[in-house]
Design a protein around this motif. Structure first.
Motif, PDB file in Angstrom:
ATOM      1  N   GLN A   9       0.831  -1.206   0.000  1.00 35.52           N
ATOM      2  CA  GLN A   9       0.000   0.000   0.000  1.00 35.52           C
ATOM      3  C   GLN A   9       0.864   1.254   0.000  1.00 35.52           C
ATOM      4  O   GLN A   9       0.589   2.220  -0.734  1.00 35.52           O
ATOM      5  CB  GLN A   9      -0.943  -0.001   1.217  1.00 35.52           C
ATOM      6  CG  GLN A   9      -2.043  -1.025   1.111  1.00 35.52           C
ATOM      7  CD  GLN A   9      -3.015  -0.966   2.279  1.00 35.52           C
ATOM      8  OE1 GLN A   9      -4.209  -1.130   2.100  1.00 35.52           O
ATOM      9  NE2 GLN A   9      -2.513  -0.753   3.480  1.00 35.52           N
ATOM     10  N   GLU A  10       1.932   1.229   0.789  1.00 41.37           N
ATOM     11  CA  GLU A  10       2.811   2.391   0.884  1.00 41.37           C
ATOM     12  C   GLU A  10       3.579   2.625  -0.414  1.00 41.37           C
ATOM     13  O   GLU A  10       3.663   3.756  -0.907  1.00 41.37           O
ATOM     14  CB  GLU A  10       3.789   2.192   2.042  1.00 41.37           C
ATOM     15  CG  GLU A  10       4.791   3.322   2.191  1.00 41.37           C
ATOM     16  CD  GLU A  10       5.806   3.059   3.291  1.00 41.37           C
ATOM     17  OE1 GLU A  10       6.819   3.793   3.329  1.00 41.37           O
ATOM     18  OE2 GLU A  10       5.601   2.129   4.097  1.00 41.37           O
ATOM     19  N   GLN A  15       3.080   1.204  -3.537  1.00 41.66           N
ATOM     20  CA  GLN A  15       2.353   1.218  -4.805  1.00 41.66           C
ATOM     21  C   GLN A  15       1.211   2.234  -4.809  1.00 41.66           C
ATOM     22  O   GLN A  15       0.576   2.446  -5.839  1.00 41.66           O
ATOM     23  CB  GLN A  15       1.789  -0.178  -5.099  1.00 41.66           C
ATOM     24  CG  GLN A  15       2.849  -1.265  -5.301  1.00 41.66           C
ATOM     25  CD  GLN A  15       3.716  -1.014  -6.514  1.00 41.66           C
ATOM     26  OE1 GLN A  15       4.646  -0.232  -6.472  1.00 41.66           O
ATOM     27  NE2 GLN A  15       3.385  -1.677  -7.616  1.00 41.66           N
ATOM     28  N   GLY A  16       0.934   2.843  -3.656  1.00 41.66           N
ATOM     29  CA  GLY A  16      -0.118   3.838  -3.594  1.00 41.66           C
ATOM     30  C   GLY A  16      -1.499   3.277  -3.862  1.00 41.66           C
ATOM     31  O   GLY A  16      -2.332   3.921  -4.505  1.00 41.66           O
TER      32      GLY A  16
END
Length: 446
Positions: A85-86, A88-89
């Motif tokens: 999540q961090e 690859q946004g």
């Protein structure tokens, strides 16, 4: 493949048995639905908000179906999701289902409303569902991540149509695991032959230990013992061909495998059909059992302080003309469903799973596996991880595991009950082999 894999391929990690002499395309395909075992509703929940969640909501969310259900794998998956999540946004919804339930119900799951991305296995089981159109072609992702893998891993991720459907993340060997401190206390030494293993087992019994921790409540753990014995008694190629439906289960070679196993059963932990592999592994952890034929994931059952106390030896030689250079080392990874709701997000997630960063996160949080990604930093590896990597690298032949090297319907509907029947009553090997062969003919010719 038309030859044994090269040393460099094995150093890279694992050529699936399904890429052996005959290849996947010569195996009959099951075009209908598989018989599902378990509770399909549990898998139906995946992709529809079931399971445990991470990240935000909304239509931009990526859903991830996971069989990482035990404590250590679940912690590992949660760390992977957070890192993805961090970096690859993307927002990820993690839907976790019990490992065995997920595996037994995968066909219903994929034909229903699956998650965008789901955890699965390399080899024949991946190819099978790809050929049924139940997974998406991710060859374009391999254009991005391909430099992180060797040809062996790419082959293990490729369908019969030459396209890629799988991102490999970790692998680990099956062998005979034990606690070093217990063996040092008792003066045990690793056996090189099956006769030496029998002698060691007898000594362990005299010392008040269960020689071989054993469980088969889930149905698949016993497959590992069969695979080891078959490769040691009959050789790797016979094993590959037997799994492909190209050898007969009534062949005396197969009966010899069961007969040899029958002679070892008195050393196995009793009442195994009512015990999970984790419960059996607790005997290794607490030093009431001497050894266990299992995958390196047994390390998940040990506290961090005890990780360096885990060791293993290669399943011993049975026939000197066959040797003991075939190793079982399954590859785990991820696939994309046939119609992902968030395809862009799913592709970003798979790119992360194919990155060196994921390999570090996964093998740090779960030290029982080895990163498939050749560019992942290995400086944090435990002694066990280093030994596992060297062990697999030294193998001349590598299998993926019975339930990954043969048709899913044959593995689940024939071999699970057949092996459990043998464990419960090993006295009618001829009848058992005949039953297996008759069912095999029906399934492989469908």
């Amino acid at each position: 493949m038309n030859r044994p894999a090269t040393e460099s391929e094995y150093l890279a990690g694992l050529v699936p048995a399904s890429a052996g002499r005959h290849g996947f395309s010569r195996r009959s395909m099951l075009r209908g639905s598989l018989l599902a075992a378990g509770i399909p509703a549990l898998l139906a929940a995946c992709g529809n908000g079931g399971g445990s969640g991470n990240g935000g909501g909304g239509g931009d969310q990526v859903t991830l179906g996971s069989n990482f259900s035990d404590e250590v794998p679940l912690k590992t998956m949660e760390a992977m999701v957070a890192d993805a999540q961090e970096k690859q946004g993307i927002s990820i919804k993690l839907n976790t289902v019990d490992h065995t339930t997920f595996q037994n119900n995968i066909n219903n799951y994929l034909q229903g409303s699956p998650d965008d991305v789901f955890s699965w296995f390399a080899g024949y089981r991946m190819q099978f569902f790809a050929a049924q159109g139940l997974a998406s072609d991710i060859s374009d992702i391999w254009g991005t991540i391909g430099a992180n893998y060797t040809d062996a891993f790419k082959k293990a991720s490729t369908g019969e149509d030459g396209k890629q459907y799988f991102v490999p993340t970790t692998y680990g060997p099956w062998a005979v695991f034990y606690r070093k401190s217990l063996w040092q206390e008792r003066g045990y030494e690793a056996p090189a032959t099956l006769d030496e293993m029998r002698a060691l087992s007898t000594r362990m019994q005299q010392d008040g230990l269960v020689p071989l921790a054993f469980a088969d409540k889930e149905g698949w753990p016993a497959m590992g013992t069969f695979d080891q014995l078959n490769m040691r008694i009959n050789g790797y190629q016979f094993h590959v061909d037997l799994m492909a439906g190209e050898e007969s289960w009534t062949d005396q070679k197969v009966k010899t495998v069961f007969d040899t196993w029958k002679g070892l059963l008195p050393f196995h932990q009793t009442d195994s059909l009512g015990r999970t592999w984790q419960e059996a592994a607790s005997g290794i952890v607490n030093k009431t059992s001497g050894m266990m034929v299992i995958g390196s994931f047994i390390g998940q059952q040990f506290e961090e302080a005890d990780q360096e106390d885990i060791d293993f030896f290669n399943f011993p030689e049975v026939d000197s003309t066959i040797g003991a250079d075939a190793v079982e080392a399954p590859i785990d990874g991820f696939m994309m469903s046939k119609r992902p709701r968030n395809e862009d997000g799913a592709r970003k997630l798979l790119e992360y799973f194919g990155s060196p960063d994921d390999g570090v996160v996964q093998t740090t949080n779960d030290p029982s596996g080895i990163a498939a990604n050749t560019k992942s930093d290995q400086s944090h590896y435990t002694e066990l991880q280093k030994k596992c990597a060297e062990f697999v690298a030294s193998a001349k032949s590598i299998s993926q595991f019975m339930d990954r090297d043969t048709r899913p319907d044959f593995a689940s509907t024939v071999m699970i009950p057949s092996l459990q029947k043998f464990i419960q009553d090993p006295n009618d090997i001829d009848g058992l082999c005949t039953e297996i062969e008759n069912q095999k003919k029906s399934i492989f010719t469908s």
